[in-house]
Design an enzyme around this catalytic site. Structure first.
Site, PDB file in Angstrom:
ATOM      1  N   LYS A  22       0.830  -1.214   0.000  1.00 42.57           N
ATOM      2  CA  LYS A  22       0.000   0.000   0.000  1.00 42.57           C
ATOM      3  C   LYS A  22       0.864   1.264   0.000  1.00 42.57           C
ATOM      4  O   LYS A  22       0.647   2.178  -0.783  1.00 42.57           O
ATOM      5  CB  LYS A  22      -0.902   0.015   1.249  1.00 42.57           C
ATOM      6  N   ASN A  23       1.842   1.299   0.911  1.00 43.24           N
ATOM      7  CA  ASN A  23       2.587   2.542   1.088  1.00 43.24           C
ATOM      8  C   ASN A  23       3.547   2.834  -0.059  1.00 43.24           C
ATOM      9  O   ASN A  23       4.086   3.934  -0.139  1.00 43.24           O
ATOM     10  CB  ASN A  23       3.321   2.544   2.429  1.00 43.24           C
ATOM     11  N   CYS A 120      -3.502  12.946  12.977  1.00 46.62           N
ATOM     12  CA  CYS A 120      -4.342  11.748  12.941  1.00 46.62           C
ATOM     13  C   CYS A 120      -4.192  11.022  14.274  1.00 46.62           C
ATOM     14  O   CYS A 120      -3.476  11.495  15.155  1.00 46.62           O
ATOM     15  CB  CYS A 120      -4.021  10.874  11.737  1.00 46.62           C
ATOM     16  N   ARG A 125       1.816  14.532  13.262  1.00 47.37           N
ATOM     17  CA  ARG A 125       2.244  14.321  11.886  1.00 47.37           C
ATOM     18  C   ARG A 125       2.309  15.601  11.041  1.00 47.37           C
ATOM     19  O   ARG A 125       1.607  15.732  10.023  1.00 47.37           O
ATOM     20  CB  ARG A 125       1.365  13.261  11.216  1.00 47.37           C
ATOM     21  N   ASP A 310       4.985   0.301  12.018  1.00 49.10           N
ATOM     22  CA  ASP A 310       3.733  -0.262  11.497  1.00 49.10           C
ATOM     23  C   ASP A 310       3.526  -1.721  11.906  1.00 49.10           C
ATOM     24  O   ASP A 310       2.499  -2.318  11.567  1.00 49.10           O
ATOM     25  CB  ASP A 310       3.695  -0.150   9.968  1.00 49.10           C
ATOM     26  N   ARG A 402      -8.524  -0.138   4.667  1.00 49.35           N
ATOM     27  CA  ARG A 402      -7.619   0.812   4.018  1.00 49.35           C
ATOM     28  C   ARG A 402      -6.321   0.131   3.600  1.00 49.35           C
ATOM     29  O   ARG A 402      -5.686   0.555   2.640  1.00 49.35           O
ATOM     30  CB  ARG A 402      -7.278   1.959   4.971  1.00 49.35           C
TER      31      ARG A 402
HETATM   32  C1  EPZ Z   1       4.946   6.694   6.463  1.00 52.84           C
HETATM   33  O1  EPZ Z   1       4.316   7.806   7.086  1.00 52.84           O
HETATM   34  C2  EPZ Z   1       3.896   5.610   6.376  1.00 52.84           C
HETATM   35  N1  EPZ Z   1       2.752   6.088   5.616  1.00 52.84           N
HETATM   36  C3  EPZ Z   1       3.436   5.210   7.773  1.00 52.84           C
HETATM   37  O2  EPZ Z   1       2.523   4.130   7.666  1.00 52.84           O
HETATM   38  C4  EPZ Z   1       4.652   4.754   8.580  1.00 52.84           C
HETATM   39  O3  EPZ Z   1       4.253   4.477   9.902  1.00 52.84           O
HETATM   40  C5  EPZ Z   1       5.712   5.857   8.581  1.00 52.84           C
HETATM   41  O4  EPZ Z   1       6.049   6.224   7.220  1.00 52.84           O
HETATM   42  C6  EPZ Z   1       6.994   5.451   9.291  1.00 52.84           C
HETATM   43  O5  EPZ Z   1       7.511   4.299   8.698  1.00 52.84           O
HETATM   44  C7  EPZ Z   1       2.781   6.070   4.295  1.00 52.84           C
HETATM   45  O6  EPZ Z   1       3.743   5.684   3.652  1.00 52.84           O
HETATM   46  C8  EPZ Z   1       1.529   6.522   3.602  1.00 52.84           C
HETATM   47  P1  EPZ Z   1       7.368   9.915   8.463  1.00 52.84           P
HETATM   48  P2  EPZ Z   1       4.993   9.228   7.043  1.00 52.84           P
HETATM   49  O7  EPZ Z   1       7.357  11.161   7.671  1.00 52.84           O
HETATM   50  O8  EPZ Z   1       5.733   9.375   5.772  1.00 52.84           O
HETATM   51  C9  EPZ Z   1       7.515  13.329  11.823  1.00 52.84           C
HETATM   52  C10 EPZ Z   1       0.458   3.023   7.920  1.00 52.84           C
HETATM   53  O9  EPZ Z   1      -0.122   2.494   8.898  1.00 52.84           O
HETATM   54  N2  EPZ Z   1       7.472  14.323  10.727  1.00 52.84           N
HETATM   55  O10 EPZ Z   1       8.527   8.982   8.285  1.00 52.84           O
HETATM   56  O11 EPZ Z   1       3.959  10.228   7.389  1.00 52.84           O
HETATM   57  C11 EPZ Z   1       6.242  12.517  11.945  1.00 52.84           C
HETATM   58  O12 EPZ Z   1       5.245  13.207  12.666  1.00 52.84           O
HETATM   59  C12 EPZ Z   1       1.139   4.364   8.055  1.00 52.84           C
HETATM   60  O13 EPZ Z   1       0.494   2.501   6.798  1.00 52.84           O
HETATM   61  C13 EPZ Z   1       7.603  15.674  11.008  1.00 52.84           C
HETATM   62  O14 EPZ Z   1       7.737  16.080  12.178  1.00 52.84           O
HETATM   63  O15 EPZ Z   1       6.023   9.098   8.250  1.00 52.84           O
HETATM   64  C14 EPZ Z   1       6.746  11.266  12.627  1.00 52.84           C
HETATM   65  O16 EPZ Z   1       6.825  11.505  13.996  1.00 52.84           O
HETATM   66  C15 EPZ Z   1       0.939   4.986   9.392  1.00 52.84           C
HETATM   67  N3  EPZ Z   1       7.575  16.566   9.981  1.00 52.84           N
HETATM   68  C16 EPZ Z   1       8.163  11.108  12.042  1.00 52.84           C
HETATM   69  O17 EPZ Z   1       8.508  12.389  11.525  1.00 52.84           O
HETATM   70  C17 EPZ Z   1       7.431  16.162   8.682  1.00 52.84           C
HETATM   71  O18 EPZ Z   1       7.410  17.032   7.783  1.00 52.84           O
HETATM   72  C18 EPZ Z   1       8.292  10.089  10.920  1.00 52.84           C
HETATM   73  O19 EPZ Z   1       7.244  10.290   9.994  1.00 52.84           O
HETATM   74  C19 EPZ Z   1       7.313  14.802   8.404  1.00 52.84           C
HETATM   75  C20 EPZ Z   1       7.336  13.898   9.444  1.00 52.84           C
END
Ligand code: EPZ
Length: 430
Positions: A22-23, A120, A125, A310, A402
């Protein structure tokens, strides 16, 4: 609203084919906006999230055709022209990853108006790193009434970008924009998740020049146009890990096929430590567990190749019946223990303090009504239900839909008693 009912106690025996990730699929779909030629994605998962993004892409100008190809489901996306650069709040709110259309829209047509996604259930996020990267590439970004107004009338320019911490989404978003920028972009402290490599691979097939994906330094030599391509979505490592944990929880022997065990090495190492038999093979991995009680082990989530956040909820479910106390630390999202109170409803002994959960193994779980709070939390409740006495009913399964394709069918084929109860129109309690 549909619910999932699980009658616990059945051992799992058989084979589960793993779907496309999915991702990865949703980022690859967004990449189709970068070219006026068809992008054919094979091994596509058919999920609520991919359907949803398909609808948004159609509004932006894409033609989206789904078909059953020789090697399973495929989707062909063709955006001859961008007819709108607007992604409204309602759509981005329902699926955060819709935000990823911002970069491609900007790169291809020089402007976009995309809603900020908001928080969320698993955390705040923010998308500050995404926006900083686009600004570094020369975009003008204004935030107004919950929307990002982005402009780059003379195109994007290559830049050196160093992320202060690892972000999967920001790394992917930078790739999706920088491939059409003028000159070279260097991304440091990039995320190394297999989905990044998959995206880079697809972009390269489209004519992009990306090197280093899968390492912490990615180089992107911008090109003036991209073409169509055919690309197979990589296997879903989270689905793989989830079914590995389901097999370990229920006991029995399950062969996971059409996937890669190296994508979940950190999980498999912990499962071996807990006492599960793991046999990797060319096409995936076999998970075997006899009746013996598992050991409690400690886990800390980390960016890839560390233990995936995840898979944290699903691993917690497994630990509820282990021998001793397991400590589970969540380091990626600040609020990702919403499944703990639901697992407690099944009889689990879990205390949560800040980013740390302590799970003391109990002798047995007992079926109950529980509520899904997010995608991975919901499936952790299904896993717990597989080993609980009696019936567990998981409410709000739209979360599950989803990200897990034909879950009842896949588990059912291995002997699990899992069935979907069709919604009766009753209002959901909040
Ligand atoms: C991706 O989310 C995945 N989603 C998530 O899967 C997964 O848990 C996550 O990566 C970590 O592996 C998708 O690919 C659609 P991040 P993403 O940016 O890209 C912070 C699922 O269940 N951050 O690596 O949003 C953020 O808040 C989902 O399939 C900022 O502060 O994750 C988090 O604490 C849930 N500012 C950390 O970084 C930003 O601009 C890592 O988030 C971006 C992120």
């Amino acid at each position: 609203m549909d619910r999932i009912a699980i009658t616990g106690g059945a051992r799992l025996e058989g084979e589960i084919p793993i779907s496309g990730a999915k991702n990865s699929a949703i980022k690859l779909m967004a990449a189709s906006l970068l070219t006026d030629e068809p992008l054919r994605l094979t091994n596509m998962p058919r999920l609520a999230d991919t359907r949803f993004l398909g609808k948004l892409l159609q509004r932006l100008g894409a033609e989206v055709i789904e078909a059953d190809g020789a090697d399973g489901p495929e989707t062909v996306l063709t955006t001859r022209e961008i007819v709108s650069g607007f992604a409204p709040y309602d759509l981005v709110r329902q699926m955060r990853a819709s935000f990823n259309v911002l970069g491609p829209l900007l790169a291809r047509s020089g402007q976009a108006k995309v809603s900020l996604p908001g928080g969320c259930t698993i955390g705040a996020r923010p998308v500050d790193l995404h926006l900083q990267a686009l600004e570094a590439l020369g975009a003008r970004i204004d935030l107004h009434e919950g929307y990002v107004y982005a402009q780059a009338p003379r195109g994007l320019k290559g830049a050196e970008i160093e992320f202060p911490f690892v972000s999967v989404g920001a790394t992917e978003h930078t790739l999706l924009a920088a491939v059409l920028a003028d000159g070279e972009t260097v991304v440091r402290n990039a995320a190394c998740e297999p989905e990044i490599d998959d995206l880079a691979d697809c972009l390269n097939k489209m004519g992009a020049r990306v090197t280093g994906a899968g390492t912490s330094e990615i180089r992107i030599q911008g090109v003036s146009r991209l073409s169509g391509a055919t690309h197979a979505v990589l296997p879903d490592r989270i689905e793989t890990g989830t079914y590995a944990l389901a097999a370990a929880m229920a006991g029995g022997e399950v062969r996971l096929t059409r996937t890669r065990s190296d994508f979940i090495q950190a999980l498999l190492d912990k499962m071996v430590e807990a006492g599960v038999d793991i046999t990797p093979h060319n096409d995936g991995v076999t998970i075997k567990r006899n009746g013996a009680r598992l050991n409690a082990v400690e886990v800390e989530t980390d960016p890839y190749p560390g233990f995936a956040t995840d898979l944290q909820a699903q691993f917690m479910a497994l630990m509820t019946l282990a021998d001793g106390e397991s400590v589970i630390r969540e380091t990626i999202f600040e609020n990702r223990f919403m499944h703990a109170p639901e697992l407690r409803r099944l009889g689990a002994d879990i205390t949560v303090q800040g980013g740390e959960a302590r799970v003391r193994g109990v002798d047995a779980l007992e079926g109950a009504q529980v509520m899904a709070t997010d995608l991975r939390a919901s499936v952790s409740l299904v896993i717990a239900g597989l080993a609980a006495r009696g019936e567990t009913v998981v409410n709000r399964v739209y979360h599950l839909d989803r990200g897990f394709e034909r879950l009842e069918e896949k588990l059912g084929a291995c002997g699990a008693q899992v069935r979907r109860l069709k919604g009766d129109g009753e209002a959901e309690e909040d």
